[in-house]
Design a protein around this motif. Structure first.
Motif, PDB file in Angstrom:
ATOM      1  N   LYS A 185       0.827  -1.204   0.000  1.00  0.00           N
ATOM      2  CA  LYS A 185       0.000   0.000   0.000  1.00  0.00           C
ATOM      3  C   LYS A 185       0.866   1.262   0.000  1.00  0.00           C
ATOM      4  O   LYS A 185       0.424   2.324  -0.417  1.00  0.00           O
ATOM      5  CB  LYS A 185      -0.914   0.019   1.218  1.00  0.00           C
ATOM      6  N   TYR A 233      -1.933 -12.521  -7.924  1.00  0.00           N
ATOM      7  CA  TYR A 233      -2.138 -11.316  -7.132  1.00  0.00           C
ATOM      8  C   TYR A 233      -3.382 -11.479  -6.265  1.00  0.00           C
ATOM      9  O   TYR A 233      -4.439 -11.873  -6.761  1.00  0.00           O
ATOM     10  CB  TYR A 233      -2.309 -10.135  -8.091  1.00  0.00           C
ATOM     11  N   GLY A 259      -9.605  -4.612  -3.777  1.00  0.00           N
ATOM     12  CA  GLY A 259     -10.056  -3.614  -4.738  1.00  0.00           C
ATOM     13  C   GLY A 259      -9.454  -3.862  -6.119  1.00  0.00           C
ATOM     14  O   GLY A 259      -9.935  -3.349  -7.119  1.00  0.00           O
ATOM     15  N   GLY A 260      -8.380  -4.621  -6.158  1.00  0.00           N
ATOM     16  CA  GLY A 260      -7.785  -5.016  -7.427  1.00  0.00           C
ATOM     17  C   GLY A 260      -6.823  -4.005  -8.025  1.00  0.00           C
ATOM     18  O   GLY A 260      -6.367  -4.162  -9.164  1.00  0.00           O
ATOM     19  N   THR A 277       2.098  -9.420  -0.768  1.00  0.00           N
ATOM     20  CA  THR A 277       1.751  -8.008  -0.673  1.00  0.00           C
ATOM     21  C   THR A 277       2.084  -7.360   0.672  1.00  0.00           C
ATOM     22  O   THR A 277       1.946  -6.141   0.822  1.00  0.00           O
ATOM     23  CB  THR A 277       0.262  -7.820  -0.998  1.00  0.00           C
TER      24      THR A 277
HETATM   25  C1  PLP Z   1      -4.921  -4.072   0.281  1.00  0.00           C
HETATM   26  C2  PLP Z   1      -4.235  -5.350   0.282  1.00  0.00           C
HETATM   27  C3  PLP Z   1      -4.431  -6.291  -0.749  1.00  0.00           C
HETATM   28  C4  PLP Z   1      -5.394  -6.054  -1.873  1.00  0.00           C
HETATM   29  O1  PLP Z   1      -5.024  -4.956  -2.655  1.00  0.00           O
HETATM   30  P1  PLP Z   1      -6.029  -4.305  -3.689  1.00  0.00           P
HETATM   31  O2  PLP Z   1      -5.242  -3.323  -4.422  1.00  0.00           O
HETATM   32  O3  PLP Z   1      -7.135  -3.716  -2.881  1.00  0.00           O
HETATM   33  O4  PLP Z   1      -6.528  -5.413  -4.551  1.00  0.00           O
HETATM   34  C5  PLP Z   1      -3.685  -7.449  -0.715  1.00  0.00           C
HETATM   35  N1  PLP Z   1      -2.812  -7.691   0.279  1.00  0.00           N
HETATM   36  C6  PLP Z   1      -2.595  -6.829   1.291  1.00  0.00           C
HETATM   37  C7  PLP Z   1      -1.621  -7.179   2.357  1.00  0.00           C
HETATM   38  C8  PLP Z   1      -3.304  -5.633   1.330  1.00  0.00           C
HETATM   39  O5  PLP Z   1      -3.083  -4.762   2.326  1.00  0.00           O
END
Ligand code: PLP
Length: 405
Positions: A112, A237, A241-242, A379
């Protein structure tokens, strides 16, 4: 020589043009706005070889990012995360060419930060005073931290169930934080109403401002650059929200037009949890959009999004790239998280673990072939989700002894 080759904004549904040098939200038909660049200008002013010599953060791609004046760049060193081979785990699931793009190493411990760095920088450049957003935790944490660095205010509303550490990240960076007994869509309605009463505050909910995608698309640029300006066969992925998936696909199309990569696109896989899989259901049903699901739940909190504004863009990207959409259970997520940590020393987040489950299942089904090169996006860092591991170990008496083995 321009720092940015930003040209204009474009409605993702109608293609209508919007001025990029004013604060914008969604288009007149309520759709996300996509950022367009003068790619001929980019091609003429920079080459991949020149990029190789730049600092190791996402601003190395500044020609295809929206910030016009380097003085507005707000950075904590985000980007250029490792693309790690996973030889032991990869062999275990039958994908020896498995790689993990580890976003656990960016500031705030989740990807993020990429969207926040670019979004906050551009908001600051356009004279915004404060940002406001609903969040499942990580986005709010990232935007508060970057807002603090940029000298902007932040208003954050998150579900009471969001990971507790993310509350502390908002508070420590001086955000105005509220919890709501509900889901992210409930938080969204509260933020929307508050912003209407606060001039100078911009609503920066997922895809309701144009620039977060631009930050997240840099994952796509990095993957190509790290592979020597070529793309892998498959990218998995975790889609809430994608935004990241939409961004990676956008990056691929831009790089193809720039001539920085060849014609091939990676097959994009949108991974969701069984307890919240609107995009997977829409994909399976051949629909262009998802339907709002009530009462969603999953421990992979970042992907608990009952209805995404950009669902149609995710579905488009998945189909256009020849990809697919897969849902996995929370139980599978926890098991896989343990496998990654014991086999590779990688404590991934539940959302990342979901993608590893999906990789394993797609290999079993033959959708992924043995020789293929596969990139999983982890992520966030597992450290932000300490409850995914329960510790049940003996305590020794001071004058005791470690048991013999
Ligand atoms: C927000 C988030 C996602 C999903 O991301 P999007 O862009 O909303 O699809 C996946 N993994 C983590 C750790 C997140 O914080």
């Amino acid at each position: 020589m321009s720092f940015s080759h930003l040209s204009h904004l474009e409605c993702s549904r109608t293609g209508a043009r919007y001025d990029a040098d004013q604060v914008q939200g969604v288009s007149d038909v309520g759709a996300p706005l996509l950022v367009r660049y003068d790619l001929d200008g980019v091609r003429a002013s920079v080459t991949p070889a020149e990029i190789a010599g730049r600092p190791h953060d996402l601003w190395r791609y500044h020609e295809v990012l929206p910030v016009r004046d380097p003085a507005h760049v707000t950075t904590l060193g985000e980007g250029m995360t490792p693309l790690l081979p996973l030889p032991s785990y990869g062999a275990h699931i039958g994908v020896p060419g498995l790689l993990m793009k580890d976003e656990g190493l960016v500031p705030t411990g989740s990807f993020k930060a990429r969207g926040a760095a670019v979004g906050v920088s551009r908001a600051r450049e356009l004279g915004v005073e404060a940002v406001a957003m609903p969040t499942n935790g990580n986005a709010g944490a990232a935007w508060s931290v970057y807002a603090a660095r940029a000298g902007l205010g932040s208003l954050i509303v998150m579900p009471v169930d969001a990971p507790e550490i993310t509350r502390r990240e908002c508070v420590v960076s001086g955000a105005e934080l509220y919890l709501v007994d509900g889901l992210i869509n409930h938080a969204g309605a509260l933020v929307k109403a508050a912003v209407a009463e606060r001039p100078g505050t911009q609503e920066v909910s997922t895809l309701k401002e144009p620039y977060r995608i631009e930050g997240k698309k840099t994952m796509g640029y990095e993957i190509a650059e790290q592979l020597g300006w070529r793309v892998p066969d498959v990218i998995l992925y975790p889609a809430g929200g994608g935004v990241g998936l939409i961004g990676i696909h956008k990056a691929m199309l831009e790089m193809r037009e720039l001539g920085w990569i060849g014609a091939k696109l990676p097959r994009l896989v949108a991974v969701q949890a069984d307890g919240c899989k609107p995009i997977v259901d829409a994909f399976d049903a051949g629909l262009d959009e998802s339907t709002l699901v009530e009462g969603t739940h999953t421990l992979a909190f970042g992907i608990n999004v009952p209805k995404a504004l950009g669902d149609f863009l995710v579905l488009q990207a998945v189909r256009e790239s020849g990809g697919t959409a897969v849902a996995v259970t929370d139980e599978e997520i926890l098991t896989e998280l343990g496998e990654l940590a014991t086999r590779e020393g990688a404590w991934v987040c539940p959302e990342g673990a979901a993608c590893f489950v999906a990789a394993r299942q797609l290999r079993e089904r033959g959708w992924i072939a043995e020789g293929e090169e596969v990139v999983v996006l982890n992520t966030g860092t597992g450290l932000k989700y300490p409850d995914t591991v329960s510790v049940d170990v003996p305590t020794l008496a001071r004058d005791g002894a470690v048991p013999a083995r």
